[in-house]
Every structure is written in structure tokens, then in C-alpha cells.
Design a protein around this motif. Sequence first.
Motif, PDB file in Angstrom:
ATOM      1  N   UNK A 186      56.129 -19.257  38.372  1.00 33.70           N
ATOM      2  CA  UNK A 186      55.635 -17.891  38.567  1.00 33.70           C
ATOM      3  C   UNK A 186      54.541 -17.844  39.644  1.00 33.70           C
ATOM      4  N   UNK A 187      53.566 -18.750  39.527  1.00 29.38           N
ATOM      5  CA  UNK A 187      52.458 -18.729  40.494  1.00 29.38           C
ATOM      6  C   UNK A 187      52.935 -19.133  41.886  1.00 29.38           C
ATOM      7  N   UNK A 188      53.848 -20.081  41.941  1.00 31.43           N
ATOM      8  CA  UNK A 188      54.387 -20.517  43.235  1.00 31.43           C
ATOM      9  C   UNK A 188      55.092 -19.345  43.910  1.00 31.43           C
ATOM     10  N   UNK A 236      54.431 -25.068  31.183  1.00 34.27           N
ATOM     11  CA  UNK A 236      53.770 -25.394  32.451  1.00 34.27           C
ATOM     12  C   UNK A 236      54.757 -25.196  33.611  1.00 34.27           C
ATOM     13  N   UNK A 237      55.989 -25.660  33.395  1.00 27.45           N
ATOM     14  CA  UNK A 237      57.020 -25.514  34.423  1.00 27.45           C
ATOM     15  C   UNK A 237      57.285 -24.050  34.757  1.00 27.45           C
ATOM     16  N   UNK A 238      57.354 -23.229  33.733  1.00 22.17           N
ATOM     17  CA  UNK A 238      57.614 -21.798  33.941  1.00 22.17           C
ATOM     18  C   UNK A 238      56.445 -21.116  34.649  1.00 22.17           C
ATOM     19  N   UNK A 281      61.751 -17.235  31.697  1.00 19.59           N
ATOM     20  CA  UNK A 281      61.608 -16.809  30.306  1.00 19.59           C
ATOM     21  C   UNK A 281      60.204 -16.966  29.745  1.00 19.59           C
ATOM     22  N   UNK A 282      59.217 -16.593  30.540  1.00 22.12           N
ATOM     23  CA  UNK A 282      57.841 -16.627  30.044  1.00 22.12           C
ATOM     24  C   UNK A 282      57.210 -15.278  30.358  1.00 22.12           C
ATOM     25  N   UNK A 323      61.666 -29.034  40.691  1.00 19.27           N
ATOM     26  CA  UNK A 323      62.382 -27.765  40.561  1.00 19.27           C
ATOM     27  C   UNK A 323      61.555 -26.585  41.085  1.00 19.27           C
ATOM     28  N   UNK A 324      60.268 -26.620  40.813  1.00 18.68           N
ATOM     29  CA  UNK A 324      59.382 -25.504  41.184  1.00 18.68           C
ATOM     30  C   UNK A 324      58.869 -25.609  42.621  1.00 18.68           C
ATOM     31  N   UNK A 325      59.118 -26.738  43.284  1.00 17.09           N
ATOM     32  CA  UNK A 325      58.533 -27.001  44.615  1.00 17.09           C
ATOM     33  C   UNK A 325      57.016 -26.951  44.575  1.00 17.09           C
ATOM     34  N   UNK A 326      56.439 -27.598  43.588  1.00 12.14           N
ATOM     35  CA  UNK A 326      54.973 -27.705  43.543  1.00 12.14           C
ATOM     36  C   UNK A 326      54.600 -29.187  43.468  1.00 12.14           C
ATOM     37  N   UNK A 327      53.328 -29.482  43.716  1.00 12.61           N
ATOM     38  CA  UNK A 327      52.877 -30.877  43.748  1.00 12.61           C
ATOM     39  C   UNK A 327      52.428 -31.344  42.362  1.00 12.61           C
ATOM     40  N   UNK A 328      52.428 -32.657  42.217  1.00 13.03           N
ATOM     41  CA  UNK A 328      52.049 -33.232  40.922  1.00 13.03           C
ATOM     42  C   UNK A 328      51.218 -34.494  41.154  1.00 13.03           C
ATOM     43  N   UNK A 329      50.251 -34.726  40.267  1.00 11.62           N
ATOM     44  CA  UNK A 329      49.522 -35.991  40.251  1.00 11.62           C
ATOM     45  C   UNK A 329      49.944 -36.728  38.988  1.00 11.62           C
ATOM     46  N   UNK A 330      50.441 -37.931  39.159  1.00  8.93           N
ATOM     47  CA  UNK A 330      50.886 -38.707  37.991  1.00  8.93           C
ATOM     48  C   UNK A 330      50.596 -40.183  38.219  1.00  8.93           C
ATOM     49  N   UNK A 331      50.471 -40.901  37.146  1.00  5.44           N
ATOM     50  CA  UNK A 331      50.335 -42.355  37.175  1.00  5.44           C
ATOM     51  C   UNK A 331      51.350 -42.933  36.187  1.00  5.44           C
ATOM     52  N   UNK A 332      51.301 -44.257  36.073  1.00  2.02           N
ATOM     53  CA  UNK A 332      52.206 -44.914  35.127  1.00  2.02           C
ATOM     54  C   UNK A 332      51.889 -44.514  33.696  1.00  2.02           C
TER      55      UNK A 332
END
Length: 303
Positions: free
Chosen positions: A125-127, A119-121, A288-289, A155-164
Motif C-alpha cells: 500500500x505505501x509503495x 507487513x507485506x500488504x 485485502x487490508x 513481490x512488493x518491490x521494496x527493500x529489506x534488511x535481513x541476516x541469517x
Amino acid sequence: ERYDKGLKKSRQGFGAKINALLANFRHVDEDFFEDLEETLIESDVGFETAVRISNELQEEVKLRNAKSKADVSDAIVEKLVDLYEVEGQDEDNSLHFAENGPSVFLFVGVNGVGKTTTIGKLAHKYEQEGQKVLLAACDTFRAGAIEQLNEWAVRDHVDIVKKQAQSDPAAVVFDAVKKAQAEDYDILLVDTAGRLQNKVNLMNELAKIKRVIQRELPDSPQEVLLALDATTGQNALTQAKQFKDVTEVTGIVLTKLDGTARGGIVLAIRNELHLPVKLVGLGEQMDDLREFDAEKFVYGLFK
Ligand code: GDP
């Protein structure tokens, strides 16, 4: 090229074994095909697929009246590439995107196979391509998983949605889909927990995540990608069969292909699972993807 570097071990293992067989080649006989089958099986191609390749190759060699080393070598390479054709057409192993609104890719697979890294890789790429990318940390079972995905987002400078940790994964994906729609994201990559020990729970959890997505985006997810670790060989196949029982899978991400000398697992997946390998992991770094390319893979093995 990265593809070449990533296949170095398999080239030195699997590829070199086939080349050694050909180097000792005198004429086509039963021994030759027996040795070939053995080499294929040793390289994680699996029994069923090895026998199929060997049988089809015997016919092909007869048909072409192939006698020289070069003829037989060509026939082998072509046969392996042909495994990736469906009714004479190249297999469709492209990733599918939504026509309108955000595309949603769901990632499934057991712990440690390289889901989060993939997912990180991919986000990177898309970013880099200028797309607006959102991650959803739906592997809420382990606090470590959320933290790890968060590190990739930073690291990727993208947004994330997360909870506990221990939150309901469906609640996380609900927020993520809402955000993706409201803020015009192009792509939403969803990490999930992969506890195969508890198949019923896993099935329910994935079904619920899908339902929540489809309530807002009826044509999503565009992809359900199963990550498999190439270094686990035939175990990866067993895992894949179990996941196919739990949810509909649209394609395989084969990770750590750089870490195995027996790259034949790629052929086994094609032949036994009837699922396209869409992405391959060729190392631990961001770049590396690769999208899977059957020709590059096969030629990369043998050159
Ligand atoms: P997850 O539990 O499925 O999310 O797995 P992770 O993404 O945490 O990956 C587990 C380990 O595998 C990490 O150390 C990764 O760096 C490593 N990894 C993932 N993909 C690859 C790959 O393509 N090649 C190599 N060599 N290592 C990889």
C-alpha cells in the motif's frame, strides 16, 4: 467493496442471527434481551461485553420509548457503533507517523496469526502511494520467517534488511534503522518473533529492539501493532492480554476477519482491551487490508 466481501461470513453468521432475532420481534421484554445476549456471546463478543451491550441497550430502549422492530434495530446498530466512541468522540484508530524522518512500525504477535502477511500488504500500500519502504526481518528465530518476509519484499518491490537465522534481532533492527536514516526511507516495518511460551525472553527481546530504535530515533516506534487472528475468538483476547504484559501495544491488527462467521471479537477487543483496532485483514491477497472503520464494520454486518 472489499469490506463487504470480507465480512460475508460474519454477515451470514453473526449478522443474520441478530436479524433473525429482530424478525421474530414482538415486543421488548426480558426474553428478547436474554436472546440477544446469547447471540452476542455465540458470536465471540464475550460474556462481559455482551452483558454490557444488553444492559445499555435496555436503558436506551426505555429512554427512547422504542417499541417497533425498526426502532430496536436502530438502537442496536447505534449501540454497537457507540462502543467505538471515547467520551463522545470517535476513537482515534489512525496510524501515527513521524513528523520528520522515518516512521517505524513494530509488529508483534504469535506465529501464524498473519503478521508477515500484514507487513507485506501494508508495504504494498505505501509503495503504491509513492513512499520509500524498508522491511526489517527481526523474526530471526525461524529461517522460514525471514524467507517469507523476503518473498513479500520481492513481490512488493521494496527493500529489506535481513541476516541469517538465529542472528540477534537487535542487530538486524540496528542495521535497518541506520539504513532508513542514511537513505531517507519514509517507513520502516519491523517483523518480530512472538514466542509467548517464553515471556521473559520475549519481553527482553522486544525491549532491546525498542532501545536500539530509540537510540537513533527517540520518538519511534510510532506504532507497536499486535496481530490477532479473528478466527481464534476468545483465545485472541487471552493472547492480547499476555502481550500487553510484555510490551506496550498501540493498536491491534485483526487478521482473517474474512474467515470467521462470528465477527463479534471486534467488539470484545474494543470493550475489554481498550486498544483500538487499527487494521483488519480481509483475505490473503495484497489488497485485502483495510483501516478499521467501526461504522462500515457494523453496517456491513447487518445490511
Ligand atoms: P505470521 O506467522 O504471523 O507471520 O503469519 P503469516 O503472515 O505467515 O500468515 C499465516 C497464514 O494466514 C498465511 O497462510 C496467510 O496467507 C494467512 N492470512 C494472513 N492474513 C489473512 C487474512 O486476513 N485473511 C485470510 N483468509 N488469511 C490470512
